[in-house]
Design a protein around this motif. Structure first.
Motif, PDB file in Angstrom:
ATOM      1  N   ASP A  48       0.855  -1.193   0.000  1.00  0.00           N
ATOM      2  CA  ASP A  48       0.000   0.000   0.000  1.00  0.00           C
ATOM      3  C   ASP A  48       0.890   1.242   0.000  1.00  0.00           C
ATOM      4  O   ASP A  48       1.115   1.873   1.038  1.00  0.00           O
ATOM      5  CB  ASP A  48      -0.930  -0.004   1.214  1.00  0.00           C
ATOM      6  CG  ASP A  48      -2.013   1.073   1.111  1.00  0.00           C
ATOM      7  OD1 ASP A  48      -1.875   1.987   0.273  1.00  0.00           O
ATOM      8  OD2 ASP A  48      -2.992   1.006   1.884  1.00  0.00           O
ATOM      9  N   ASP A  49       1.403   1.592  -1.177  1.00  0.00           N
ATOM     10  CA  ASP A  49       2.314   2.731  -1.276  1.00  0.00           C
ATOM     11  C   ASP A  49       1.604   4.068  -1.153  1.00  0.00           C
ATOM     12  O   ASP A  49       2.243   5.073  -0.814  1.00  0.00           O
ATOM     13  CB  ASP A  49       3.113   2.657  -2.583  1.00  0.00           C
ATOM     14  CG  ASP A  49       4.300   1.708  -2.478  1.00  0.00           C
ATOM     15  OD1 ASP A  49       4.929   1.691  -1.408  1.00  0.00           O
ATOM     16  OD2 ASP A  49       4.594   1.005  -3.463  1.00  0.00           O
ATOM     17  N   VAL A  50       0.305   4.108  -1.405  1.00  0.00           N
ATOM     18  CA  VAL A  50      -0.439   5.353  -1.177  1.00  0.00           C
ATOM     19  C   VAL A  50      -0.444   5.671   0.311  1.00  0.00           C
ATOM     20  O   VAL A  50      -0.142   6.801   0.727  1.00  0.00           O
ATOM     21  CB  VAL A  50      -1.878   5.264  -1.729  1.00  0.00           C
ATOM     22  CG1 VAL A  50      -2.694   6.484  -1.314  1.00  0.00           C
ATOM     23  CG2 VAL A  50      -1.856   5.139  -3.254  1.00  0.00           C
ATOM     24  N   ALA A  51      -0.749   4.668   1.146  1.00  0.00           N
ATOM     25  CA  ALA A  51      -0.727   4.871   2.593  1.00  0.00           C
ATOM     26  C   ALA A  51       0.682   5.201   3.068  1.00  0.00           C
ATOM     27  O   ALA A  51       0.870   6.055   3.952  1.00  0.00           O
ATOM     28  CB  ALA A  51      -1.258   3.632   3.310  1.00  0.00           C
ATOM     29  N   PHE A  52       1.685   4.533   2.493  1.00  0.00           N
ATOM     30  CA  PHE A  52       3.073   4.797   2.876  1.00  0.00           C
ATOM     31  C   PHE A  52       3.462   6.243   2.601  1.00  0.00           C
ATOM     32  O   PHE A  52       4.026   6.930   3.467  1.00  0.00           O
ATOM     33  CB  PHE A  52       4.011   3.848   2.130  1.00  0.00           C
ATOM     34  CG  PHE A  52       5.466   4.239   2.219  1.00  0.00           C
ATOM     35  CD1 PHE A  52       6.122   4.258   3.445  1.00  0.00           C
ATOM     36  CD2 PHE A  52       6.178   4.588   1.083  1.00  0.00           C
ATOM     37  CE1 PHE A  52       7.465   4.626   3.530  1.00  0.00           C
ATOM     38  CE2 PHE A  52       7.506   4.960   1.158  1.00  0.00           C
ATOM     39  CZ  PHE A  52       8.159   4.980   2.387  1.00  0.00           C
ATOM     40  N   LEU A  53       3.136   6.742   1.415  1.00  0.00           N
ATOM     41  CA  LEU A  53       3.529   8.107   1.069  1.00  0.00           C
ATOM     42  C   LEU A  53       2.736   9.132   1.869  1.00  0.00           C
ATOM     43  O   LEU A  53       3.260  10.202   2.208  1.00  0.00           O
ATOM     44  CB  LEU A  53       3.394   8.326  -0.435  1.00  0.00           C
ATOM     45  CG  LEU A  53       4.389   7.512  -1.272  1.00  0.00           C
ATOM     46  CD1 LEU A  53       4.063   7.618  -2.761  1.00  0.00           C
ATOM     47  CD2 LEU A  53       5.821   7.948  -1.000  1.00  0.00           C
ATOM     48  N   ARG A  54       1.488   8.827   2.193  1.00  0.00           N
ATOM     49  CA  ARG A  54       0.739   9.696   3.124  1.00  0.00           C
ATOM     50  C   ARG A  54       1.486   9.780   4.459  1.00  0.00           C
ATOM     51  O   ARG A  54       1.642  10.854   5.043  1.00  0.00           O
ATOM     52  CB  ARG A  54      -0.658   9.129   3.375  1.00  0.00           C
ATOM     53  CG  ARG A  54      -1.711   9.447   2.320  1.00  0.00           C
ATOM     54  CD  ARG A  54      -3.062   8.946   2.807  1.00  0.00           C
ATOM     55  NE  ARG A  54      -4.146   9.213   1.898  1.00  0.00           N
ATOM     56  CZ  ARG A  54      -4.843  10.350   1.849  1.00  0.00           C
ATOM     57  NH1 ARG A  54      -4.527  11.336   2.676  1.00  0.00           N
ATOM     58  NH2 ARG A  54      -5.834  10.512   1.000  1.00  0.00           N
ATOM     59  N   ALA A  55       1.955   8.630   4.931  1.00  0.00           N
ATOM     60  CA  ALA A  55       2.663   8.581   6.209  1.00  0.00           C
ATOM     61  C   ALA A  55       3.991   9.329   6.137  1.00  0.00           C
ATOM     62  O   ALA A  55       4.403   9.974   7.112  1.00  0.00           O
ATOM     63  CB  ALA A  55       2.889   7.129   6.624  1.00  0.00           C
ATOM     64  N   VAL A  56       4.653   9.247   4.989  1.00  0.00           N
ATOM     65  CA  VAL A  56       5.907   9.991   4.805  1.00  0.00           C
ATOM     66  C   VAL A  56       5.666  11.496   4.931  1.00  0.00           C
ATOM     67  O   VAL A  56       6.395  12.203   5.636  1.00  0.00           O
ATOM     68  CB  VAL A  56       6.545   9.665   3.436  1.00  0.00           C
ATOM     69  CG1 VAL A  56       7.674  10.642   3.113  1.00  0.00           C
ATOM     70  CG2 VAL A  56       7.067   8.232   3.414  1.00  0.00           C
TER      71      VAL A  56
END
Length: 215
Positions: free
Chosen positions: A66-74
């Motif tokens: 889930d790279d969308v969630a990852f980049l939100r977290a970044v």
């Protein structure tokens, strides 16, 4: 100095954050005063990483990361450490990273002020109706030998032998022109040609909804 813009710079498939140094963005960020973040995708080999941009690519797609969630977290994590202007957060990427920037725009448009894809078209579902309008900059060579401008199956990647079925770039443009409300003929700027005979033409649709443009 107050809150600063933030740019997510996303590496290509089989790349890594360190390899993005050669794109020369660090001196630009120093000069212009924005926060430059080079996140890492995922993969079995630390230096060969990918993003799950939808139908592409590699380990990240196969593992449904889930790279969308990852980049939100970044973005949230960086914003907790330095002063970030959350109204000026941008995503830019090359190849698979460009595809990921477009997926982030489609699924996390509330986070982004704009997205830029270089050599990568959108391989995820288009943004849902009612999602935020996001200005899009799509840079793509008509002669790209890997991410084919007209679409189709690209050549095998080294080592993995995987091939990517690329959608035509026009499909990406049409999706964002429709979503951002930028219908109509584009503004065309005269082509610019360099000493080697390479030419570039700029077409801009809009402004549409909330002032968004597709370029």
């Amino acid at each position: 100095a107050g809150p600063r813009p933030l740019v997510l710079l996303l590496h290509g498939g089989g790349g890594n954050p360190e390899g993005m140094e050669r794109y020369g963005m660090r001196p630009v960020s120093d000069r212009e005063g924005f926060v430059l973040v080079r996140p890492a995708g995922t993969g079995r080999l630390r230096r060969m990483l990918t993003w799950n941009a939808g139908a592409c690519c590699g380990w990240a797609r196969d593992q449904n990361v889930d790279d969308v969630a990852f980049l939100r977290a970044v973005v949230a994590d960086v914003s907790s450490r330095v002063q970030v202007d959350r109204a000026r957060v941008y995503a830019a990427g090359h190849s698979n990273g460009g595809m990921m920037a477009l997926r982030l725009a489609a699924e996390a448009g509330d986070v982004l002020a704009a997205a830029c894809a270089v050599g990568g078209a959108m391989v995820c579902d288009p943004p849902r109706p009612g999602a935020p309008a996001v200005p899009i900059l799509q840079i793509h060579s008509q002669d790209d030998p890997r991410a084919l401008y007209e679409g189709g199956l690209g050549p095998p990647f080294p080592l993995t032998n995987q091939r990517v079925d690329h959608p035509p770039v026009k499909k990406t443009l049409d999706a964002w022109i429709a979503h951002d409300g930028c219908a109509g003929e584009p503004r065309r700027e005269p082509p610019v040609t360099d000493a080697q005979g390479h030419s570039v033409e700029r077409l801009t649709w809009g402004p549409g909804r909330d002032g968004a443009e597709v370029t």
